[in-house]
Write an enzyme that holds these catalytic residues in place. Structure first.
Site, PDB file in Angstrom:
ATOM      1  N   ASP A   1      -4.542   2.618  -0.022  1.00 45.05           N
ATOM      2  CA  ASP A   1      -5.015   1.343   0.494  1.00 45.05           C
ATOM      3  C   ASP A   1      -6.317   0.891  -0.156  1.00 45.05           C
ATOM      4  O   ASP A   1      -7.219   1.706  -0.402  1.00 45.05           O
ATOM      5  CB  ASP A   1      -5.220   1.479   2.013  1.00 45.05           C
ATOM      6  CG  ASP A   1      -5.818   0.246   2.637  1.00 45.05           C
ATOM      7  OD1 ASP A   1      -5.107  -0.773   2.684  1.00 45.05           O
ATOM      8  OD2 ASP A   1      -6.992   0.294   3.079  1.00 45.05           O
TER       9      ASP A   1
ATOM     10  N   GLU B   1      -2.455  -0.014  -3.897  1.00 42.66           N
ATOM     11  CA  GLU B   1      -2.632  -1.402  -3.485  1.00 42.66           C
ATOM     12  C   GLU B   1      -3.739  -2.030  -4.326  1.00 42.66           C
ATOM     13  O   GLU B   1      -4.881  -1.568  -4.327  1.00 42.66           O
ATOM     14  CB  GLU B   1      -3.015  -1.502  -2.006  1.00 42.66           C
ATOM     15  CG  GLU B   1      -3.150  -2.955  -1.562  1.00 42.66           C
ATOM     16  CD  GLU B   1      -3.832  -3.125  -0.217  1.00 42.66           C
ATOM     17  OE1 GLU B   1      -3.538  -4.132   0.458  1.00 42.66           O
ATOM     18  OE2 GLU B   1      -4.666  -2.284   0.147  1.00 42.66           O
TER      19      GLU B   1
END
Length: 571
Positions: free
Chosen positions: A236, A309
């Site tokens: 993330d 990401e």
């Protein structure tokens, strides 16, 4: 058997034609049919655990709920399920503020529940990928508490700074940097008498990756979950992992104004050159790849995959893949099909630009991937229009490489309407009632729609953590699975074709726009069928000739899969 004529191919409203050439042609291609690793043609499926399936009636999805629905994923043809964070958390940002990286959030279940999930997934041939949140921890994490107290070994676990004195002698933050959820990225801590950096919510303190102890601790987190049987990680918010170092005087440089907005609290009020996309971040991803590869070398089994990401520009994003001497992420996520239409408008031309921007920049020998939605974006069917839901689901599976589905996209689920009173997302809660809808991510996080019954079959609770989307009585698994044709049945047919087709797995790719509104993709191998994808993104019917796209195509093609709106017949 019916054939579709090439020279007058009608695209009725949202017609998508996926056609296979049914006789041999002399087509040359440099593409080989060598076997690919599992992740290179995988169908990834993102599960937002809080909203997938509630097993205990508290209105919140959980691990046992996921386990109970794994057969649904198998029947879809999913290769791997990626779970958004399930770790212990105060839930300020619903799991992205982790207080214990080594345990499960109690409302989601226990470690034993997680082991049971892994065991059942293995039985069904589904791989489990976890969300890894490396940039920050919760301010309730023991590491942060120890860092506040300057305990030995934890003094510099986070990014701390004294701040600076202004002209009136008052202390103020070290720099003008802004967080993602509005306002300053610095927070004063009374106990330690210093500011700490938080690029997200105040409760999400940034870890200090210039500290080798932090680097090793986070590698330990990866190995811990690998030991429990996960097949990899989606990492993330990676681009914000590092920020610039202080200057010779120990001070941080201010960001320049971006000129994009006059909202002084919004992150994009300033540029982010100093706090995103730093070169050190690329190297850290390379180090995580070593962890993945070393684990496979020592323990055997299939490749443990690393997904990143990033919404960064291509020149930076492509570095995550690695270089000639170092391997990086298996797949830096490709959000072009989200970001390009958002900035240029949804059209065949913007879709082509999105595909160009990835395939024109990807390093040789690397694998592409395609994403149309996630828990941070409005739902795909709401952004592209429900009449284009099938087209976009097909597109990500026709293009070369891996594809990612966010839960509900296979059904054509749309955004729920969330009032200010029901709003949960901190990105919205940190604003106000007048502007929260600009920032909220809640509409794409509403409970998954299993049936037309109470709470869409998601939960037996009197109230679910977010309200249901209004269309759940018609858009749900039960209804669509029993229909002769539906978004769900079309999705399953497309997955099945992709799994069985060497052309889609290994073929060369040609694509383009016919006229203004029709996007076409051709996949081909020298000894296998052509696959032709045709999508009309206009609001009305158009007539096209595929010979405008490829003059070497034959005059007749067999229709294999069509969108829900199409009145053509397969065959």
């Amino acid at each position: 058997m019916q054939r579709t004529e090439l020279n007058r191919l009608w695209a009725i409203s949202t017609l998508i034609i996926l056609a296979k050439l049914t006789w041999s042609c002399n087509i040359t291609s440099a593409t080989t049919t060598a076997s690919k690793d599992w992740w290179q043609t995988a169908q990834f499926y993102q599960i937002y655990p809080r909203s997938f399936k509630d097993s205990d009636g508290d209105g919140i999805g959980d691990l046992n709920g996921i386990t109970s629905k794994l057969e649904y994923l198998r029947d879809l043809g999913i290769t791997a399920a990626w779970l958004s964070p399930i770790f212990t958390s105060p839930m300020v940002d619903f799991g992205y503020d982790i207080s214990d990286f080594f345990d499960i959030q109690p409302e989601y279940g226990t470690l034993d529940d997680f082991r049971a999930l892994i065991a059942r997934a293995n039985e069904l041939g589904i791989k489990i990928v976890l969300d890894f949140v490396p940039n920050h921890s919760s301010d309730e994490n023991a590491w942060f508490v120890k860092s506040v107290s300057r305990d030995k070994g934890y003094e510099d676990y986070y990014v701390w700074h004294d701040g600076k004195l202004n002209a009136t002698g008052q202390r103020e933050p070290p720099s003008n940097w802004l967080q993602a959820f509005r306002g300053s990225a610095w927070q004063w801590n009374e106990v330690r008498q210093q500011y700490y950096l938080h690029q997200f919510a105040v409760q999400q303190a940034d870890l200090n990756y210039r500290n080798p102890l932090v680097v090793e601790q986070m590698k330990r987190v990866l190995r811990y979950w690998l030991d429990l049987g996960v097949s990899g990680f989606r990492c993330d918010a990676v681009p914000v992992l590092f920020e610039i170092e202080p200057d010779a005087n120990g001070q941080y440089t201010d960001e320049e104004l971006s000129g994009l907005t006059e909202d002084t609290e919004a992150r994009n009020y300033l540029k982010s050159d100093l706090i995103e996309d730093r070169p050190e971040t690329i190297d850290m991803v390379y180090q995580w790849r070593v962890v993945m590869d070393d684990y496979q070398r020592i323990h055997g089994g299939d490749t443990r995959v690393l997904l990143i990401e990033t919404y960064s520009p291509p020149a930076y994003t492509m570095q995550f893949y690695g270089n000639r001497s170092v391997s990086g992420a298996h797949l830096p996520f490709n959000f072009n099909l989200i970001t390009v239409p958002a900035s240029k408008g949804f059209s065949a031309g913007s879709i082509k630009t999105a595909v160009d921007n990835w395939l024109d920049n990807i390093p040789a020998g690397r694998t592409a991937n395609w994403v149309i939605g996630n828990h941070d974006q409005r739902r795909a069917a709401s952004r592209y229009g429900t009449k284009n839901a099938d087209a976009m689901n097909m597109l990500v599976m026709v293009l070369p490489g891996a594809s990612v589905t966010y839960q509900g996209e296979e059904l054509g689920m749309t955004d729920g309407e969330i009032s200010w009173e029901d709003t949960q997302d901190p990105a919205a809660c940190n604003s106000n009632q007048d502007i929260y809808e600009q920032f909220t991510r809640d509409p794409s996080r509403t409970p998954f729609q299993w049936t037309s019954g109470t709470n869409a079959g998601f939960s037996t609770a009197a109230k679910t953590w977010l309200p249901l989307a209004a269309d759940y009585q018609t858009v749900n698994v039960e209804t669509e699975a029993s229909a002769q044709r539906s978004h769900l049945t079309i999705y399953k047919s497309m997955v099945a074709l992709r799994k069985s087709s060497l052309t889609l797995q290994n073929g060369s790719t040609k694509y383009g726009v016919i006229g203004e509104n029709v996007f076409v993709v051709k996949r081909y191998l020298s000894v296998n069928d052509f696959i032709i994808f045709v999508a009309n993104f206009a609001s009305s019917s158009v007539t096209v000739s595929l010979s405008d796209f490829d003059k070497n195509l034959p005059t007749q093609l067999k229709l294999v899969i069509r969108s829900l709106q199409s009145d053509k017949a397969e065959g």
